[in-house]
Motif scaffolding. Structure first.
Motif, PDB file in Angstrom:
ATOM      1  N   CYS A   1       0.810  -1.212   0.000  1.00 50.56           N
ATOM      2  CA  CYS A   1       0.000   0.000   0.000  1.00 50.56           C
ATOM      3  C   CYS A   1       0.848   1.268   0.000  1.00 50.56           C
ATOM      4  O   CYS A   1       1.512   1.582   0.997  1.00 50.56           O
ATOM      5  CB  CYS A   1      -0.912   0.031   1.222  1.00 50.56           C
TER       6      CYS A   1
ATOM      7  N   ASP B   1      -3.315   3.809  -2.134  1.00 55.17           N
ATOM      8  CA  ASP B   1      -3.989   2.539  -1.881  1.00 55.17           C
ATOM      9  C   ASP B   1      -4.627   2.454  -0.495  1.00 55.17           C
ATOM     10  O   ASP B   1      -5.321   1.468  -0.210  1.00 55.17           O
ATOM     11  CB  ASP B   1      -2.979   1.387  -2.015  1.00 55.17           C
TER      12      ASP B   1
ATOM     13  N   GLY C   1      -2.271  -4.761   4.980  1.00 51.44           N
ATOM     14  CA  GLY C   1      -1.437  -4.127   3.974  1.00 51.44           C
ATOM     15  C   GLY C   1      -0.112  -3.685   4.555  1.00 51.44           C
ATOM     16  O   GLY C   1      -0.019  -3.313   5.733  1.00 51.44           O
TER      17      GLY C   1
END
Length: 302
Positions: free
Chosen positions: A85, A89, A100
């Motif tokens: 990420c 994101d 993530g």
């Protein structure tokens, strides 16, 4: 933005104890299990030994987490489905409720909002070389985030696979101060020097803290890149790395690998082609950056 803190980090923030932010991509995508857990624990240990509290940042089951408990670290390290990420994101990862790993850009973004001023990483992203088969002018989001997030990032320069002169030019265009610590040239990740002169440097950690504090007090909005070269005993030569990078690039181009998949592929190829040597260098420079970041955070706290 709602953040979840470990008990240790929450207490440190409350009491003004120095803190060093750490990214989580190196855990989920940098090394296999259990080597990734060993690295994370070594990073946290060296930061504590040098007077600061480590705060590894990640998305854990849809929550932005600053400072990982052991169960969260193991979940991140062992799960085969961890989303990488960057800042763009984060919203999707939170809504999807996934786990993530944060990049340099997203770790900086979150650290600043948590009130953490120092972040230690291995090497930042930058401008890719055209001959890598990059699709157009491929520039890492790390550089943009450095231009708009007030955090001092301690790194061994930019990754060796990148166009280092172009990376420095972009940082200059974005008004990001690039300061050498015990070096007057831009480090080249696996190598101690790229040969590119830096605009400023110091060999005194107290002066470095003064520079960082003054820059952040100015309120320009940008962060800073603190360039800390890999220890001499662990460094590779420029010729060694250039040869490995060219071979890895040829492989990537031949397989049509581009975009976000390019950097992890080439780094993996370097590890394979060097028979694990580049991973050993990565570990040494990461620990060295953690040490310097902790010293810097301690000076800033004083």
């Amino acid at each position: 933005m709602k953040l979840s803190y470990s008990a240790e980090v929450a207490e440190a923030l409350k009491n003004g104890v120095p803190i060093v932010a750490l990214e989580s991509t190196i855990i989920s995508h940098g090394f296999p299990y259990p080597k990734n857990v060993e690295l994370a624990e070594e990073m946290e240990t060296i930061i504590r030994e040098n007077g600061a509290i480590p705060a590894t940042i990640a998305i854990i089951r849809g929550k932005i987490t600053v400072g990982l408990e052991l169960e969260e670290l193991l979940h991140l390290a062992k799960s085969g489905d961890v989303r990488k990420c960057s800042v763009r994101d984060l919203s999707m990862a939170l809504v999807d409720g996934v786990t993530g790993a944060t990049t340099v850009a997203s770790t900086s973004f979150i650290a600043a909002r948590a009130g953490i001023r120092v972040f230690a990483t291995g090497g930042i992203g930058g401008v890719h070389k055209a001959e890598e088969g990059a699709n157009g002018f491929d520039v890492s989001a790390d550089l943009l985030e450095l231009s708009r997030t007030g955090v001092a990032v301690v790194a061994a320069g930019a990754k060796s696979i990148l166009d280092l002169p172009a990376t420095l030019e972009v940082l200059e265009s974005f008004s990001v101060p690039v300061i050498g610590y015990q070096t007057d040239t831009f480090p080249a990740f696996h190598c101690r020097s790229s040969g590119l002169k830096l605009p400023a440097w110091t060999d005194n950690i107290g002066k470095l803290a003064d520079i960082v504090d003054t820059h952040l007090q100015l309120g320009s909005g940008s962060g800073m890149l603190i360039c800390n070269p890999v220890p001499e005993a662990a460094a590779m030569t420029n010729d060694e790395v250039d040869e490995l990078v060219m071979a890895a690039q040829r492989e990537a181009v031949g397989k049509g690998i581009k975009g976000a998949a390019l950097t992890p592929y080439i780094l993996g190829a370097l590890d394979r082609l060097s028979k694990g040597r580049t991973s050993e260098v990565n570990l040494a420079l990461a620990l060295n950056n953690g040490k310097v970041a902790a010293e810097l955070a301690s000076c800033l706290a004083r």
